[in-house]
Each structure stands twice: as C-alpha cells, then as structure tokens.
Scaffold this active site. Sequence first.
Site, short mmCIF file in Angstrom:
data_model
loop_
_atom_site.label_atom_id
_atom_site.label_comp_id
_atom_site.label_asym_id
_atom_site.label_seq_id
_atom_site.Cartn_x
_atom_site.Cartn_y
_atom_site.Cartn_z
N ASP A 10 0.85 -1.19 0.00
CA ASP A 10 0.00 0.00 0.00
C ASP A 10 0.89 1.25 0.00
O ASP A 10 2.12 1.17 -0.14
CB ASP A 10 -1.03 -0.04 1.15
N CYS A 67 2.89 -3.02 4.11
CA CYS A 67 2.07 -1.85 4.41
C CYS A 67 2.84 -1.04 5.45
O CYS A 67 4.02 -1.31 5.69
CB CYS A 67 0.66 -2.24 4.87
N THR A 69 2.90 -0.92 8.70
CA THR A 69 3.46 -1.75 9.76
C THR A 69 3.70 -3.20 9.33
O THR A 69 4.39 -3.94 10.03
CB THR A 69 2.50 -1.80 10.96
N HIS A 100 10.23 -23.68 10.02
CA HIS A 100 9.20 -24.26 10.91
C HIS A 100 7.78 -24.07 10.41
O HIS A 100 6.95 -24.96 10.60
CB HIS A 100 9.31 -23.66 12.31
N HIS A 135 7.32 -30.35 12.23
CA HIS A 135 6.87 -29.02 11.80
C HIS A 135 5.79 -29.15 10.72
O HIS A 135 4.86 -28.35 10.65
CB HIS A 135 8.04 -28.19 11.29
C1 RB5 Z 1 -2.17 2.97 6.19
O1 RB5 Z 1 -2.20 4.27 6.68
C2 RB5 Z 1 -1.78 2.00 7.29
O2 RB5 Z 1 -2.83 1.84 8.18
C3 RB5 Z 1 -1.36 0.67 6.70
O3 RB5 Z 1 -0.30 0.88 5.84
C4 RB5 Z 1 -0.90 -0.39 7.70
O4 RB5 Z 1 0.06 0.11 8.56
C5 RB5 Z 1 -1.95 -1.12 8.40
O5 RB5 Z 1 -1.73 -2.07 9.13
#
Ligand code: RB5
Length: 148
Positions: A10, A67, A69, A100, A135
């Site tokens: 994203d 994304c 995070t 694993h 595993h």
């Molecule tokens: C987008 O702003 C953000 O929420 C997305 O990239 C991600 O971090 C969501 O888990």
Amino acid sequence: MNRKVVIANDHGAVAVKRILADHLADRGFTVTNLGVDDEASVDYPDIAQRACAEFLQGGYEFGILCCGTGIGISISANKVPGIRCALPQNVFAAQMTKEHNNANFLAFGGRIEYQEPVTDMLDAFIDSEFLGGRHGVRVDKMMKISSC
Ligand code: RB5
C-alpha cells in the site's frame, strides 16, 4: 529455473517494496509487482487479496506484502485459505518461518525501523528450507483451523 515472486504494497510501504523488489531482481527472481508506486491512499485488504489471488494461480515461489506496519496486510492475507503470511521482526524469525512454518508470504512494514536490513531478512527466508517432520504436522494442523 524461473523463480517467481509476487509483491504488493500500500501507500505506506512504497520505498521498502522497491528495495525488496530490486533485491529479488538482483538475485535473478522474476518479480510481479501488484502494489502501488505512489503515496495515494489505498486499502491494504484489497492489496493483500489481489496478491494472494495471483499467488494461488500458481507458479510463484512465495509472495511479499508490505504496508505501513506489515500488520494489517498480513492479517488480511492470512484470511485467505492456503496463505501463511509471516511478519518477521528480524533475520532469525525470517529463517525460522521458512524452516518451521513453511510460510508462503512474508510481510514487512514500511514505517518500521528494523534492526537488521530487510534484504538480509529476505535472504534468510529464501536461503532456508522447510524442515518438515514435526513441523509439517503442525503446519497441517494450522491450515485446518480455518476450515473447521
Ligand atoms: C495505512 O495508513 C496503514 O494503516 C497501513 O499501511 C498499515 O500500517 C496497516 O496495518
């Protein structure tokens, strides 16, 4: 052998996607980029779904999702039957998730400050093998959870 990887991201992970895709290309992989290449806001579940559907068509060694995070996109991917998307925090975890968990997707966060280079994490995953045995039993049990 034509080693193929699907990658998608994203708007929160354009830079890390580029780093990972370039590294894969340097290693000789064919990379299918289904992510965005600018900062315009998109919804990570749509991106995850698109990449997982492409992976499940076949021919891919694994997939990568990014994304902000890595969390939202990995949760989304793990809702898709057949997908095991890991969100490794370091090189050790990246190796372990191949050995694993036999993960078929890796997720990374573009806004996360990793203590080790993401390219080293990616290499650790690529250069490890699933160990099978006990595993394999656990992975089989894991994959049956969604179909209960
Ligand atoms: C987008 O702003 C953000 O929420 C997305 O990239 C991600 O971090 C969501 O888990």
